[in-house]
Design a protein around this motif. Sequence first.
Motif, PDB file in Angstrom:
ATOM      1  N   CYS A   1      -3.532 -99.678 -76.796  1.00 30.15           N
ATOM      2  CA  CYS A   1      -3.021-101.047 -76.806  1.00 30.15           C
ATOM      3  C   CYS A   1      -1.567-101.068 -77.267  1.00 30.15           C
ATOM      4  O   CYS A   1      -1.037-100.087 -77.776  1.00 30.15           O
ATOM      5  N   LYS A   2      -0.932-102.214 -77.110  1.00 33.36           N
ATOM      6  CA  LYS A   2       0.458-102.384 -77.490  1.00 33.36           C
ATOM      7  C   LYS A   2       0.591-103.601 -78.392  1.00 33.36           C
ATOM      8  O   LYS A   2      -0.265-104.479 -78.417  1.00 33.36           O
ATOM      9  N   GLY A   3       1.684-103.652 -79.157  1.00 31.52           N
ATOM     10  CA  GLY A   3       1.999-104.810 -79.964  1.00 31.52           C
ATOM     11  C   GLY A   3       0.918-105.135 -80.990  1.00 31.52           C
ATOM     12  O   GLY A   3       0.332-104.249 -81.622  1.00 31.52           O
ATOM     13  N   ALA A   4       0.643-106.442 -81.146  1.00 28.02           N
ATOM     14  CA  ALA A   4      -0.358-106.881 -82.110  1.00 28.02           C
ATOM     15  C   ALA A   4      -1.728-106.286 -81.801  1.00 28.02           C
ATOM     16  O   ALA A   4      -2.496-105.963 -82.713  1.00 28.02           O
ATOM     17  N   ALA A   5      -2.033-106.119 -80.506  1.00 24.77           N
ATOM     18  CA  ALA A   5      -3.324-105.551 -80.118  1.00 24.77           C
ATOM     19  C   ALA A   5      -3.487-104.130 -80.638  1.00 24.77           C
ATOM     20  O   ALA A   5      -4.595-103.699 -80.958  1.00 24.77           O
ATOM     21  N   PHE A   6      -2.394-103.393 -80.732  1.00 31.82           N
ATOM     22  CA  PHE A   6      -2.451-102.025 -81.267  1.00 31.82           C
ATOM     23  C   PHE A   6      -2.920-102.038 -82.719  1.00 31.82           C
ATOM     24  O   PHE A   6      -3.783-101.257 -83.121  1.00 31.82           O
ATOM     25  N   ILE A   7      -2.336-102.930 -83.529  1.00 32.02           N
ATOM     26  CA  ILE A   7      -2.700-102.996 -84.950  1.00 32.02           C
ATOM     27  C   ILE A   7      -4.140-103.476 -85.109  1.00 32.02           C
ATOM     28  O   ILE A   7      -4.902-102.943 -85.919  1.00 32.02           O
ATOM     29  N   ILE A   8      -4.534-104.488 -84.335  1.00 32.30           N
ATOM     30  CA  ILE A   8      -5.913-104.987 -84.396  1.00 32.30           C
ATOM     31  C   ILE A   8      -6.888-103.872 -84.044  1.00 32.30           C
ATOM     32  O   ILE A   8      -7.889-103.650 -84.735  1.00 32.30           O
ATOM     33  N   ASN A   9      -6.594-103.161 -82.977  1.00 33.17           N
ATOM     34  CA  ASN A   9      -7.431-102.049 -82.533  1.00 33.17           C
ATOM     35  C   ASN A   9      -7.522-100.974 -83.608  1.00 33.17           C
ATOM     36  O   ASN A   9      -8.592-100.432 -83.883  1.00 33.17           O
ATOM     37  N   ASP A  10      -6.388-100.679 -84.244  1.00 35.69           N
ATOM     38  CA  ASP A  10      -6.369 -99.659 -85.301  1.00 35.69           C
ATOM     39  C   ASP A  10      -7.230-100.073 -86.485  1.00 35.69           C
ATOM     40  O   ASP A  10      -7.933 -99.248 -87.070  1.00 35.69           O
ATOM     41  N   TYR A  11      -7.187-101.354 -86.862  1.00 30.18           N
ATOM     42  CA  TYR A  11      -8.008-101.846 -87.970  1.00 30.18           C
ATOM     43  C   TYR A  11      -9.493-101.690 -87.654  1.00 30.18           C
ATOM     44  O   TYR A  11     -10.290-101.320 -88.514  1.00 30.18           O
ATOM     45  N   ILE A  12      -9.867-101.980 -86.407  1.00 32.12           N
ATOM     46  CA  ILE A  12     -11.279-101.889 -86.015  1.00 32.12           C
ATOM     47  C   ILE A  12     -11.757-100.439 -86.042  1.00 32.12           C
ATOM     48  O   ILE A  12     -12.885-100.147 -86.456  1.00 32.12           O
ATOM     49  N   ARG A  13     -10.901 -99.524 -85.618  1.00 30.59           N
ATOM     50  CA  ARG A  13     -11.279 -98.120 -85.515  1.00 30.59           C
ATOM     51  C   ARG A  13     -11.249 -97.403 -86.865  1.00 30.59           C
ATOM     52  O   ARG A  13     -11.896 -96.383 -87.046  1.00 30.59           O
ATOM     53  N   SER A  14     -10.453 -97.907 -87.819  1.00 34.03           N
ATOM     54  CA  SER A  14     -10.234 -97.209 -89.082  1.00 34.03           C
ATOM     55  C   SER A  14     -11.252 -97.622 -90.139  1.00 34.03           C
ATOM     56  O   SER A  14     -11.517 -98.808 -90.337  1.00 34.03           O
ATOM     57  N   TRP A  15     -11.796 -96.622 -90.857  1.00 31.68           N
ATOM     58  CA  TRP A  15     -12.739 -96.937 -91.942  1.00 31.68           C
ATOM     59  C   TRP A  15     -12.019 -97.427 -93.189  1.00 31.68           C
ATOM     60  O   TRP A  15     -12.647 -97.847 -94.167  1.00 31.68           O
ATOM     61  N   HIS A  16     -10.672 -97.414 -93.169  1.00 32.41           N
ATOM     62  CA  HIS A  16      -9.897 -97.910 -94.308  1.00 32.41           C
ATOM     63  C   HIS A  16      -9.837 -99.438 -94.320  1.00 32.41           C
ATOM     64  O   HIS A  16      -9.380-100.022 -95.311  1.00 32.41           O
ATOM     65  N   HIS A  17     -10.285-100.078 -93.247  1.00 37.32           N
ATOM     66  CA  HIS A  17     -10.245-101.539 -93.156  1.00 37.32           C
ATOM     67  C   HIS A  17     -11.637-102.054 -92.801  1.00 37.32           C
ATOM     68  O   HIS A  17     -12.387-101.388 -92.081  1.00 37.32           O
ATOM     69  N   PRO A  18     -12.010-103.251 -93.275  1.00 37.34           N
ATOM     70  CA  PRO A  18     -13.376-103.744 -93.090  1.00 37.34           C
ATOM     71  C   PRO A  18     -13.655-104.355 -91.712  1.00 37.34           C
ATOM     72  O   PRO A  18     -14.810-104.613 -91.388  1.00 37.34           O
ATOM     73  N   GLN A  19     -12.634-104.586 -90.904  1.00 36.76           N
ATOM     74  CA  GLN A  19     -12.830-105.260 -89.614  1.00 36.76           C
ATOM     75  C   GLN A  19     -13.688-104.404 -88.670  1.00 36.76           C
ATOM     76  O   GLN A  19     -13.468-103.193 -88.550  1.00 36.76           O
ATOM     77  N   GLU A  20     -14.657-105.047 -88.026  1.00 35.17           N
ATOM     78  CA  GLU A  20     -15.545-104.352 -87.099  1.00 35.17           C
ATOM     79  C   GLU A  20     -15.473-104.908 -85.686  1.00 35.17           C
ATOM     80  O   GLU A  20     -15.961-104.286 -84.745  1.00 35.17           O
TER      81      GLU A  20
END
Length: 223
Positions: free
Chosen positions: A83-102
């Motif tokens: 993904c690009k832009g804001a979608a990249f960061i959102i995607n990273d949060y979902i994939r990373s166990w360091h953040h609670p977003q699922e």
Amino acid sequence: MNMTHRAGGFDDLRFKAEYAANRFGIEFYQDVFHKNPHGGFYDFDKYEKMPYLIQKRYDWTLEKLLKYFEKCGYSIKFQQNTCKGAAFIINDYIRSWHHPQERWFSLKDVDGQTVSKSNSTDRDGNMLQNGATKYFRDWSGYLMRGKVYHNINNMWWVLMADGQVRNIACFNLFDLLETDFRGRRKTHRPPQEYVERKRQFSLCSVNELKNELKRRKQRELNA
């Protein structure tokens, strides 16, 4: 076109979709600007070649599609964050166990959040918060700015106005002060040959340096 393939578009944002057993793929592109003579679908770096408004339409469409698929009960796994832009960061949060977003969310939902002080202190000792606007200098010395969102440890994503995302350490982020230099600040990196010659001269005695200057003057007179 057979029943497993579809093509369409949303204004200038185009797509081709394909359905197969256990797989459903959608590929977006545009034909406003393309290098491949056969059309934008055959270009590399499709997102980068999209004009700004088409990029924004793509980001909005991607968010709606992901929410729809999740609502329908499909399991979505992100094997690679393309993904690009804001979608990249959102995607990273979902994939990373360091953040609670699922599941998919809006970046505004995490604005104002921060982490431990050791990982969220900027150049001047101020606490960083998600969504705050901060400045930094890129590798070429130019002054840049964007909205920051915590990544991992002391690294923060910086979402810039043009959609680029940079990964910057917290101590390199700052608020622009009146005393800050606005122009380009490039680190001086002299050629290695010059550095070596300077080192060799530093090892010479005063008399050796005087003799070297005399030899150079003599060469100039003889030239």
